[in-house]
Design a protein around this motif. Structure first.
Motif, PDB file in Angstrom:
ATOM      1  N   ARG A 130       0.838  -1.201   0.000  1.00  0.00           N
ATOM      2  CA  ARG A 130       0.000   0.000   0.000  1.00  0.00           C
ATOM      3  C   ARG A 130       0.873   1.252   0.000  1.00  0.00           C
ATOM      4  O   ARG A 130       1.950   1.277   0.583  1.00  0.00           O
ATOM      5  CB  ARG A 130      -0.899   0.011   1.238  1.00  0.00           C
ATOM      6  CG  ARG A 130      -1.836   1.191   1.299  1.00  0.00           C
ATOM      7  CD  ARG A 130      -2.849   1.056   2.387  1.00  0.00           C
ATOM      8  NE  ARG A 130      -3.654   2.257   2.479  1.00  0.00           N
ATOM      9  CZ  ARG A 130      -4.734   2.381   3.244  1.00  0.00           C
ATOM     10  NH1 ARG A 130      -5.132   1.367   3.986  1.00  0.00           N
ATOM     11  NH2 ARG A 130      -5.401   3.505   3.283  1.00  0.00           N
ATOM     12  N   ARG A 131       0.377   2.286  -0.684  1.00  0.00           N
ATOM     13  CA  ARG A 131       0.955   3.619  -0.557  1.00  0.00           C
ATOM     14  C   ARG A 131       0.330   4.324   0.640  1.00  0.00           C
ATOM     15  O   ARG A 131      -0.816   4.062   0.996  1.00  0.00           O
ATOM     16  CB  ARG A 131       0.669   4.457  -1.807  1.00  0.00           C
ATOM     17  CG  ARG A 131       1.495   4.137  -3.012  1.00  0.00           C
ATOM     18  CD  ARG A 131       1.109   5.048  -4.174  1.00  0.00           C
ATOM     19  NE  ARG A 131       1.301   6.465  -3.870  1.00  0.00           N
ATOM     20  CZ  ARG A 131       0.838   7.462  -4.637  1.00  0.00           C
ATOM     21  NH1 ARG A 131       0.165   7.197  -5.742  1.00  0.00           N
ATOM     22  NH2 ARG A 131       1.063   8.718  -4.293  1.00  0.00           N
ATOM     23  N   GLU A 132       1.090   5.230   1.257  1.00  0.00           N
ATOM     24  CA  GLU A 132       0.592   6.025   2.383  1.00  0.00           C
ATOM     25  C   GLU A 132      -0.059   5.122   3.438  1.00  0.00           C
ATOM     26  O   GLU A 132      -1.193   5.329   3.850  1.00  0.00           O
ATOM     27  CB  GLU A 132      -0.407   7.077   1.899  1.00  0.00           C
ATOM     28  CG  GLU A 132       0.168   8.092   0.932  1.00  0.00           C
ATOM     29  CD  GLU A 132       1.061   9.120   1.612  1.00  0.00           C
ATOM     30  OE1 GLU A 132       0.935   9.303   2.827  1.00  0.00           O
ATOM     31  OE2 GLU A 132       1.902   9.723   0.911  1.00  0.00           O
ATOM     32  N   TYR A 133       0.697   4.106   3.869  1.00  0.00           N
ATOM     33  CA  TYR A 133       0.193   3.180   4.898  1.00  0.00           C
ATOM     34  C   TYR A 133       0.135   3.930   6.231  1.00  0.00           C
ATOM     35  O   TYR A 133       1.145   4.357   6.766  1.00  0.00           O
ATOM     36  CB  TYR A 133       1.108   1.962   5.002  1.00  0.00           C
ATOM     37  CG  TYR A 133       0.623   0.918   5.979  1.00  0.00           C
ATOM     38  CD1 TYR A 133      -0.255  -0.084   5.572  1.00  0.00           C
ATOM     39  CD2 TYR A 133       1.043   0.933   7.301  1.00  0.00           C
ATOM     40  CE1 TYR A 133      -0.706  -1.035   6.471  1.00  0.00           C
ATOM     41  CE2 TYR A 133       0.596  -0.020   8.204  1.00  0.00           C
ATOM     42  CZ  TYR A 133      -0.275  -0.997   7.781  1.00  0.00           C
ATOM     43  OH  TYR A 133      -0.725  -1.945   8.680  1.00  0.00           O
ATOM     44  N   MET A 134      -1.094   4.095   6.762  1.00  0.00           N
ATOM     45  CA  MET A 134      -1.284   4.944   7.932  1.00  0.00           C
ATOM     46  C   MET A 134      -0.866   4.239   9.221  1.00  0.00           C
ATOM     47  O   MET A 134      -1.175   3.071   9.435  1.00  0.00           O
ATOM     48  CB  MET A 134      -2.754   5.369   8.038  1.00  0.00           C
ATOM     49  CG  MET A 134      -3.013   6.385   9.146  1.00  0.00           C
ATOM     50  SD  MET A 134      -1.971   7.884   9.013  1.00  0.00           S
ATOM     51  CE  MET A 134      -2.588   8.583   7.475  1.00  0.00           C
ATOM     52  N   THR A 135      -0.145   4.979  10.056  1.00  0.00           N
ATOM     53  CA  THR A 135       0.195   4.528  11.404  1.00  0.00           C
ATOM     54  C   THR A 135      -0.300   5.583  12.387  1.00  0.00           C
ATOM     55  O   THR A 135      -0.772   6.648  11.998  1.00  0.00           O
ATOM     56  CB  THR A 135       1.714   4.339  11.579  1.00  0.00           C
ATOM     57  OG1 THR A 135       2.332   5.629  11.671  1.00  0.00           O
ATOM     58  CG2 THR A 135       2.316   3.573  10.410  1.00  0.00           C
ATOM     59  N   ALA A 136      -0.115   5.310  13.664  1.00  0.00           N
ATOM     60  CA  ALA A 136      -0.553   6.250  14.692  1.00  0.00           C
ATOM     61  C   ALA A 136       0.251   7.542  14.686  1.00  0.00           C
ATOM     62  O   ALA A 136      -0.179   8.553  15.260  1.00  0.00           O
ATOM     63  CB  ALA A 136      -0.463   5.596  16.070  1.00  0.00           C
ATOM     64  N   ILE A 137       1.425   7.548  14.042  1.00  0.00           N
ATOM     65  CA  ILE A 137       2.267   8.743  14.033  1.00  0.00           C
ATOM     66  C   ILE A 137       2.452   9.308  12.623  1.00  0.00           C
ATOM     67  O   ILE A 137       3.291  10.167  12.409  1.00  0.00           O
ATOM     68  CB  ILE A 137       3.646   8.460  14.672  1.00  0.00           C
ATOM     69  CG1 ILE A 137       4.363   7.308  13.957  1.00  0.00           C
ATOM     70  CG2 ILE A 137       3.504   8.166  16.152  1.00  0.00           C
ATOM     71  CD1 ILE A 137       5.786   7.080  14.453  1.00  0.00           C
ATOM     72  N   ASN A 176       7.076  -2.616  13.915  1.00  0.00           N
ATOM     73  CA  ASN A 176       7.594  -3.879  14.432  1.00  0.00           C
ATOM     74  C   ASN A 176       6.881  -4.342  15.699  1.00  0.00           C
ATOM     75  O   ASN A 176       7.116  -5.463  16.167  1.00  0.00           O
ATOM     76  CB  ASN A 176       9.100  -3.780  14.656  1.00  0.00           C
ATOM     77  CG  ASN A 176       9.877  -4.115  13.399  1.00  0.00           C
ATOM     78  OD1 ASN A 176       9.772  -5.216  12.869  1.00  0.00           O
ATOM     79  ND2 ASN A 176      10.663  -3.161  12.904  1.00  0.00           N
ATOM     80  N   ARG A 177       6.011  -3.499  16.244  1.00  0.00           N
ATOM     81  CA  ARG A 177       5.182  -3.933  17.371  1.00  0.00           C
ATOM     82  C   ARG A 177       3.905  -4.627  16.894  1.00  0.00           C
ATOM     83  O   ARG A 177       3.160  -5.169  17.695  1.00  0.00           O
ATOM     84  CB  ARG A 177       4.838  -2.715  18.241  1.00  0.00           C
ATOM     85  CG  ARG A 177       6.058  -2.163  18.976  1.00  0.00           C
ATOM     86  CD  ARG A 177       5.906  -0.716  19.372  1.00  0.00           C
ATOM     87  NE  ARG A 177       4.798  -0.486  20.276  1.00  0.00           N
ATOM     88  CZ  ARG A 177       4.402   0.725  20.685  1.00  0.00           C
ATOM     89  NH1 ARG A 177       5.043   1.793  20.242  1.00  0.00           N
ATOM     90  NH2 ARG A 177       3.400   0.856  21.514  1.00  0.00           N
ATOM     91  N   ASP A 178       3.643  -4.577  15.576  1.00  0.00           N
ATOM     92  CA  ASP A 178       2.483  -5.242  14.982  1.00  0.00           C
ATOM     93  C   ASP A 178       2.911  -6.649  14.559  1.00  0.00           C
ATOM     94  O   ASP A 178       3.683  -6.813  13.617  1.00  0.00           O
ATOM     95  CB  ASP A 178       1.998  -4.434  13.777  1.00  0.00           C
ATOM     96  CG  ASP A 178       0.713  -4.987  13.168  1.00  0.00           C
ATOM     97  OD1 ASP A 178       0.414  -6.179  13.387  1.00  0.00           O
ATOM     98  OD2 ASP A 178       0.027  -4.230  12.465  1.00  0.00           O
ATOM     99  N   THR A 179       2.413  -7.650  15.247  1.00  0.00           N
ATOM    100  CA  THR A 179       2.845  -9.027  14.988  1.00  0.00           C
ATOM    101  C   THR A 179       2.435  -9.522  13.604  1.00  0.00           C
ATOM    102  O   THR A 179       3.005 -10.484  13.102  1.00  0.00           O
ATOM    103  CB  THR A 179       2.281  -9.975  16.054  1.00  0.00           C
ATOM    104  OG1 THR A 179       0.846  -9.849  16.093  1.00  0.00           O
ATOM    105  CG2 THR A 179       2.841  -9.638  17.435  1.00  0.00           C
ATOM    106  N   THR A 180       1.451  -8.863  12.988  1.00  0.00           N
ATOM    107  CA  THR A 180       1.043  -9.284  11.636  1.00  0.00           C
ATOM    108  C   THR A 180       1.999  -8.763  10.568  1.00  0.00           C
ATOM    109  O   THR A 180       1.966  -9.227   9.429  1.00  0.00           O
ATOM    110  CB  THR A 180      -0.375  -8.798  11.312  1.00  0.00           C
ATOM    111  OG1 THR A 180      -0.390  -7.360  11.293  1.00  0.00           O
ATOM    112  CG2 THR A 180      -1.371  -9.291  12.354  1.00  0.00           C
ATOM    113  N   LEU A 181       2.857  -7.797  10.935  1.00  0.00           N
ATOM    114  CA  LEU A 181       3.800  -7.223   9.975  1.00  0.00           C
ATOM    115  C   LEU A 181       5.250  -7.574  10.290  1.00  0.00           C
ATOM    116  O   LEU A 181       6.064  -7.725   9.390  1.00  0.00           O
ATOM    117  CB  LEU A 181       3.660  -5.696   9.950  1.00  0.00           C
ATOM    118  CG  LEU A 181       2.328  -5.115   9.482  1.00  0.00           C
ATOM    119  CD1 LEU A 181       2.340  -3.598   9.645  1.00  0.00           C
ATOM    120  CD2 LEU A 181       2.045  -5.484   8.036  1.00  0.00           C
ATOM    121  N   ALA A 182       5.569  -7.675  11.565  1.00  0.00           N
ATOM    122  CA  ALA A 182       6.963  -7.883  11.988  1.00  0.00           C
ATOM    123  C   ALA A 182       7.513  -9.213  11.481  1.00  0.00           C
ATOM    124  O   ALA A 182       6.769 -10.191  11.342  1.00  0.00           O
ATOM    125  CB  ALA A 182       7.045  -7.826  13.513  1.00  0.00           C
TER     126      ALA A 182
END
Length: 227
Positions: A130-137, A176-182
């Protein structure tokens, strides 16, 4: 955000050690948990800092000191930023609200679009999630997978400087705190990457990639070539 101007001594205890003797400095404590120590120079770069996730605990000052308090900032690796506070000249809290984020210039935005279209520029077998993958920051420019199926976050700049490395580092710590991505690796991509930024990125395990804007656009460079 909390702003504190105080006489302080700062000691970093971790993989390395660093010491700042007692002097008047600005301390920034942000809502994301980060703590940074600033002098009245060096532009945006702090003298020392602790990136999130980290936790600040205020303790009474040691009895043998003339200090007013001891702040201990600890990260998940157990490293510590120990701030001994002397006289406090200013202490205030401000609510900044949600930041709309950085609006990229035309070239930088176009680089992101082109790299998403030609994601193989990152390496054989890369695919775009995805482009512009949104995170909390804030949004990660590109979130991809490499040929082995590992997640890769890509930060794109026109000029690659240290602040962009710091930005990507914050994204990687969060992703890296997201277990589905790390585990999530990082790529710092720019038309020009400053030597200091490259050194910092490579020290943090982030791969640097110099982008040829003309090649991505499918045009020939106007610069002279030997071959």
């Amino acid at each position: 955000m909390r702003l504190v101007i105080a006489e302080c001594q700062v000691d970093y205890v971790g993989r390395l050690t660093a010491h700042l003797p007692m002097a008047r400095r600005l301390l920034l404590i942000k809502n994301d948990g980060s703590v940074s120590v600033h002098a009245d120079d060096r532009a945006y770069k702090p003298l020392n800092w602790m990136s999130p996730p980290c936790w600040l605990v205020e303790h009474p000052a040691p009895a043998e000191s003339d200090a007013s308090a001891l702040w201990v900032v600890t990260n998940k690796a157990g490293e510590e930023l120990r701030i001994l506070l002397g006289q406090i000249h200013h202490d205030s809290v401000h609510e900044l609200g949600v930041d709309p984020g950085l609006i990229k210039d035309g070239v930088e935005a176009h680089l992101q679009e082109l790299l998403a279209e030609h994601v193989g520029t990152l390496g054989p077998g890369y695919t775009l999630i995805r482009r512009e993958y949104m995170t909390a920051i804030g949004p990660v420019d590109l979130l991809c997978r490499d040929a082995a199926g590992r997640t890769v976050a890509v930060e794109i700049k026109r000029r690659g400087e240290i602040d962009g490395v710091e930005q990507l580092t914050r994204y990687l710590e969060l992703l890296n705190r997201d277990t589905t991505l790390a585990p999530v690796a990082g790529v710092y991509a720019a038309q020009l990457i400053k030597p200091q930024a490259r050194t910092l990125a490579e020290d943090r395990g982030i791969r640097c990639l110099v982008l040829d804007y003309d090649a991505l656009r499918g045009t020939e460079s106007t610069e002279f070539r030997l071959f």
